[in-house]
Design a protein around this motif. Structure first.
Motif, mmCIF file in Angstrom:
data_model
loop_
_atom_site.group_PDB
_atom_site.id
_atom_site.type_symbol
_atom_site.label_atom_id
_atom_site.label_comp_id
_atom_site.label_asym_id
_atom_site.label_seq_id
_atom_site.Cartn_x
_atom_site.Cartn_y
_atom_site.Cartn_z
ATOM 1 N N GLN A 113 2.632 15.514 -47.926
ATOM 2 C CA GLN A 113 2.644 14.893 -49.160
ATOM 3 C C GLN A 113 1.397 14.938 -49.923
ATOM 4 O OE1 GLN A 113 4.375 11.096 -48.276
ATOM 5 N NE2 GLN A 113 6.352 11.709 -48.074
ATOM 6 N N ARG A 114 0.335 14.557 -49.223
ATOM 7 C CA ARG A 114 -1.087 14.771 -49.761
ATOM 8 C C ARG A 114 -1.290 16.063 -50.373
ATOM 9 N NH1 ARG A 114 -4.487 13.099 -45.867
ATOM 10 N NH2 ARG A 114 -3.465 10.915 -46.071
ATOM 11 N N ARG A 115 -1.240 17.158 -49.621
ATOM 12 C CA ARG A 115 -1.397 18.344 -50.050
ATOM 13 C C ARG A 115 -0.610 18.860 -51.087
ATOM 14 N NH1 ARG A 115 -1.806 18.599 -44.298
ATOM 15 N NH2 ARG A 115 0.569 19.690 -44.056
ATOM 16 N N ARG A 116 0.556 18.524 -51.141
ATOM 17 C CA ARG A 116 1.315 18.822 -52.159
ATOM 18 C C ARG A 116 0.824 18.262 -53.756
ATOM 19 N NH1 ARG A 116 5.420 15.990 -53.789
ATOM 20 N NH2 ARG A 116 6.867 16.845 -55.323
ATOM 21 N N LEU A 117 0.635 17.124 -53.552
ATOM 22 C CA LEU A 117 0.253 16.192 -54.845
ATOM 23 C C LEU A 117 -1.155 16.749 -55.133
ATOM 24 C CD1 LEU A 117 1.441 12.643 -53.950
ATOM 25 C CD2 LEU A 117 2.496 14.463 -55.660
ATOM 26 N N ASP A 118 -2.147 17.176 -54.049
ATOM 27 C CA ASP A 118 -3.431 17.623 -54.582
ATOM 28 C C ASP A 118 -3.195 18.971 -55.346
ATOM 29 O OD1 ASP A 118 -4.554 15.385 -53.619
ATOM 30 O OD2 ASP A 118 -5.280 16.239 -51.555
#
Length: 146
Positions: free
Chosen positions: A123-128
């Protein structure tokens, strides 16, 4: 001809037994190897089973088999041909083995999908990545005149 026994497995915990009376065998000339006997011996075997009326399957198994084997069926009859061996006896065995495998695979239930959550890292990688892409597009804009 004996009953066709299919060993226990997923979808059929007690196994299955197809009565010999429900199996229909037809013999004909097979193309291919056979030497001088190729034109006289009826070595090709066609083994048929009516899945719609067989007593070997329970109702849920029958529905599953009819759905999964639909492209191979003529009405509700499944026909297997075997002609790879020179002897009729070996072709009969091959046809019975193939029928057993087809029925076994046709009644295996499909596992239900267990819903899973995305990992926190994904999720974090997608938002970044979204933030980065947004920044690239923002930097392409002409400066704002205020």
């Amino acid at each position: 001809m004996d009953d066709l026994r299919i060993p226990p497995g997923p979808g059929a915990p007690e196994g299955m037994t197809v009565p010999a009376g429900e199996l229909v065998e037809q013999f004909s000339h097979a193309s291919g190897p056979g030497g001088q006997g190729v034109n006289t011996a009826d070595s090709r075997v066609q083994l048929s089973l009516d899945i719609g009326t067989t007593t070997a399957l329970t109702e849920p198994q029958r529905e599953l088999a009819l759905e999964r084997l639909a492209i191979r069926l003529s009405g509700t009859v499944l026909t297997i041909s075997a002609a790879e061996h020179r002897s009729q006896r070996r072709n009969r065995t091959a046809a019975r083995d193939r029928l057993a495998i087809l029925l076994r695979n046709a009644v295996i239930p499909t596992p239900t999908r267990r819903p899973t959550r995305r990992t926190r890292g994904s999720q974090r990688r997608r938002l970044d990545a979204k933030r980065e892409r947004s920044e690239v597009k923002r930097n392409r804009r002409p400066p704002h005149a205020d």
